[in-house]
Design a protein around this motif. Structure first.
Motif, PDB file in Angstrom:
ATOM      1  N   ALA A  71      36.676  38.461  39.879  1.00  0.00           N
ATOM      2  CA  ALA A  71      36.887  39.478  40.902  1.00  0.00           C
ATOM      3  C   ALA A  71      37.539  38.834  42.114  1.00  0.00           C
ATOM      4  O   ALA A  71      37.584  37.605  42.253  1.00  0.00           O
ATOM      5  CB  ALA A  71      35.557  40.108  41.286  1.00  0.00           C
ATOM      6  N   SER A  72      38.069  39.668  42.997  1.00  0.00           N
ATOM      7  CA  SER A  72      38.722  39.156  44.205  1.00  0.00           C
ATOM      8  C   SER A  72      38.295  40.014  45.385  1.00  0.00           C
ATOM      9  O   SER A  72      37.619  41.037  45.234  1.00  0.00           O
ATOM     10  CB  SER A  72      40.247  39.202  44.040  1.00  0.00           C
ATOM     11  OG  SER A  72      40.705  40.536  43.958  1.00  0.00           O
ATOM     12  N   SER A  73      38.712  39.616  46.565  1.00  0.00           N
ATOM     13  CA  SER A  73      38.357  40.386  47.755  1.00  0.00           C
ATOM     14  C   SER A  73      39.031  41.746  47.766  1.00  0.00           C
ATOM     15  O   SER A  73      38.544  42.693  48.385  1.00  0.00           O
ATOM     16  CB  SER A  73      38.751  39.603  49.016  1.00  0.00           C
ATOM     17  OG  SER A  73      40.150  39.329  49.014  1.00  0.00           O
ATOM     18  N   ALA A  74      40.159  41.862  47.074  1.00  0.00           N
ATOM     19  CA  ALA A  74      40.863  43.142  46.992  1.00  0.00           C
ATOM     20  C   ALA A  74      40.328  44.010  45.863  1.00  0.00           C
ATOM     21  O   ALA A  74      40.351  45.244  45.948  1.00  0.00           O
ATOM     22  CB  ALA A  74      42.363  42.914  46.795  1.00  0.00           C
ATOM     23  N   LYS A  75      39.858  43.392  44.782  1.00  0.00           N
ATOM     24  CA  LYS A  75      39.299  44.105  43.630  1.00  0.00           C
ATOM     25  C   LYS A  75      37.941  43.484  43.322  1.00  0.00           C
ATOM     26  O   LYS A  75      37.822  42.591  42.491  1.00  0.00           O
ATOM     27  CB  LYS A  75      40.240  44.019  42.430  1.00  0.00           C
ATOM     28  CG  LYS A  75      41.548  44.783  42.616  1.00  0.00           C
ATOM     29  CD  LYS A  75      42.408  44.675  41.364  1.00  0.00           C
ATOM     30  CE  LYS A  75      43.657  45.555  41.505  1.00  0.00           C
ATOM     31  NZ  LYS A  75      44.500  45.193  42.641  1.00  0.00           N
ATOM     32  N   THR A  76      36.921  43.984  44.014  1.00  0.00           N
ATOM     33  CA  THR A  76      35.604  43.371  43.899  1.00  0.00           C
ATOM     34  C   THR A  76      34.971  43.573  42.527  1.00  0.00           C
ATOM     35  O   THR A  76      34.059  42.838  42.150  1.00  0.00           O
ATOM     36  CB  THR A  76      34.659  43.938  44.975  1.00  0.00           C
ATOM     37  OG1 THR A  76      34.619  45.376  44.856  1.00  0.00           O
ATOM     38  CG2 THR A  76      35.164  43.565  46.360  1.00  0.00           C
ATOM     39  N   TYR A  77      35.428  44.588  41.771  1.00  0.00           N
ATOM     40  CA  TYR A  77      34.962  44.780  40.400  1.00  0.00           C
ATOM     41  C   TYR A  77      35.895  44.112  39.394  1.00  0.00           C
ATOM     42  O   TYR A  77      35.698  44.233  38.186  1.00  0.00           O
ATOM     43  CB  TYR A  77      34.857  46.270  40.060  1.00  0.00           C
ATOM     44  CG  TYR A  77      33.644  46.950  40.623  1.00  0.00           C
ATOM     45  CD1 TYR A  77      32.367  46.442  40.394  1.00  0.00           C
ATOM     46  CD2 TYR A  77      33.753  48.119  41.377  1.00  0.00           C
ATOM     47  CE1 TYR A  77      31.242  47.070  40.909  1.00  0.00           C
ATOM     48  CE2 TYR A  77      32.625  48.754  41.887  1.00  0.00           C
ATOM     49  CZ  TYR A  77      31.380  48.223  41.649  1.00  0.00           C
ATOM     50  OH  TYR A  77      30.258  48.856  42.157  1.00  0.00           O
TER      51      TYR A  77
END
Length: 301
Positions: A71-77
């Motif tokens: 996951a990333s800060s832009a796509k937490t899922y």
């Protein structure tokens, strides 16, 4: 549990799915060529049916790949719902193809065309062998035991339905070859189109439910609320939501009002244990409240 075990299982699943995908793709081309050469609509419609298998295989492979993506800060899922969008697009595309097949089949029922029954039977026999092999690959693990993964079970269902389609094509070729009944080919193609709709309907319906964040069909919210209220120290449960992130991951959020003298850490731990063990929900958010804030919150179940 050894952390390497899930990855080893995923690698084994990936290898098996790739083998089945390769075999299925080769046979799809064989059916398309055979359908063109023999003039069989049943073969062409069964080739479309094979697309449901290929779609399921690709989605299974995508799921295994997606599961390793962080996951990333832009796509937490992360990219968990990519498979859902793919399932919807595949299902809608297959429905359009079925409509085309049925229109053509109705035309051929009215004006039958000559079909090479012997050639149709030959291709169908190959298909029965291919689908039997694929069913074995997706129904057992390397040790010969039953495979429990949801993605593999979905592929297995698709393969079995395609095996039935190959038997239908064989029957149409036999009827045409031995009795001269030319309407057998379009009649079977209509039945195979029904199998395609049946196989793809589940994908579309489940995809829509997940995107609408519906409660999973096997979850009873009333029973869940009763179980949570049974945790000692709990006075009320509201703002309860349960939804699917993907077909394999369920999320939950809820507010719980606890008694002033209750141990909040204990209540939280017992609720988490209940949801994880009984309902298999591991992605959960529980907000514990001393004062009931329900009247200040949006109206929810």
């Amino acid at each position: 549990m050894d952390n390497r075990e899930p990855r080893a299982t995923a690698d084994s699943d990936r290898r098996r799915l790739l083998i089945v995908l390769g075999v299925t793709s080769v046979y799809l081309v064989t059916e398309l060529v055979g359908g063109y050469l023999t003039g069989s609509l049943a073969l062409l419609s069964d080739a479309v049916h094979m697309l449901t298998d290929i779609a399921a295989l690709c989605l299974g492979l995508l799921t295994l790949w997606i599961s390793t993506r962080p996951a990333s800060s832009a796509k937490t899922y992360g990219y968990l719902r990519a498979e859902i969008l793919g399932a919807l697009l595949n299902g809608l595309f297959l429905w359009l193809l079925v409509v085309f097949i049925w229109i053509e089949a109705v035309g051929r029922l009215r004006n039958p065309r000559s079909v090479s029954g012997l050639g149709v039977m030959a291709v169908a026999i190959v298909g029965i062998g291919v689908n039997t092999f694929s069913a074995w690959m997706t129904s057992t693990d390397p040790a010969g035991g039953p495979r429990r993964g949801m993605a593999m079970r979905a592929v297995f269902v698709h393969v079995i339905s395609d095996l039935v389609g190959s038997v239908g094509v064989l029957a149409s070729g036999a009827l045409n070859y031995f009795t001269g009944w030319m309407q057998a080919d379009p009649a079977v193609s209509i039945l195979i189109g029904g199998l395609v709709l049946y196989g793809s309907w589940g994908l579309v319906r489940e995809g829509v439910d997940i995107l609408m964040e519906s409660v999973p069909s096997h979850i009873d919210l009333d029973e869940m609320r009763t179980d949570l209220l049974a945790v000692s120290g709990t006075e009320e449960v509201h703002d309860l939501h349960v939804w699917c992130l993907t077909t394999r991951q369920i999320a939950l959020s809820a507010h719980a009002v606890v008694a002033p003298d209750a141990d909040r850490d204990r209540v939280l731990a017992e609720m988490c244990h209940l949801l994880q063990t009984k309902f298999d929900i591991h992605h959960l958010t529980l907000q514990l409240e001393r004062d009931n804030r329900r009247e200040h919150e949006p109206e929810h179940f």
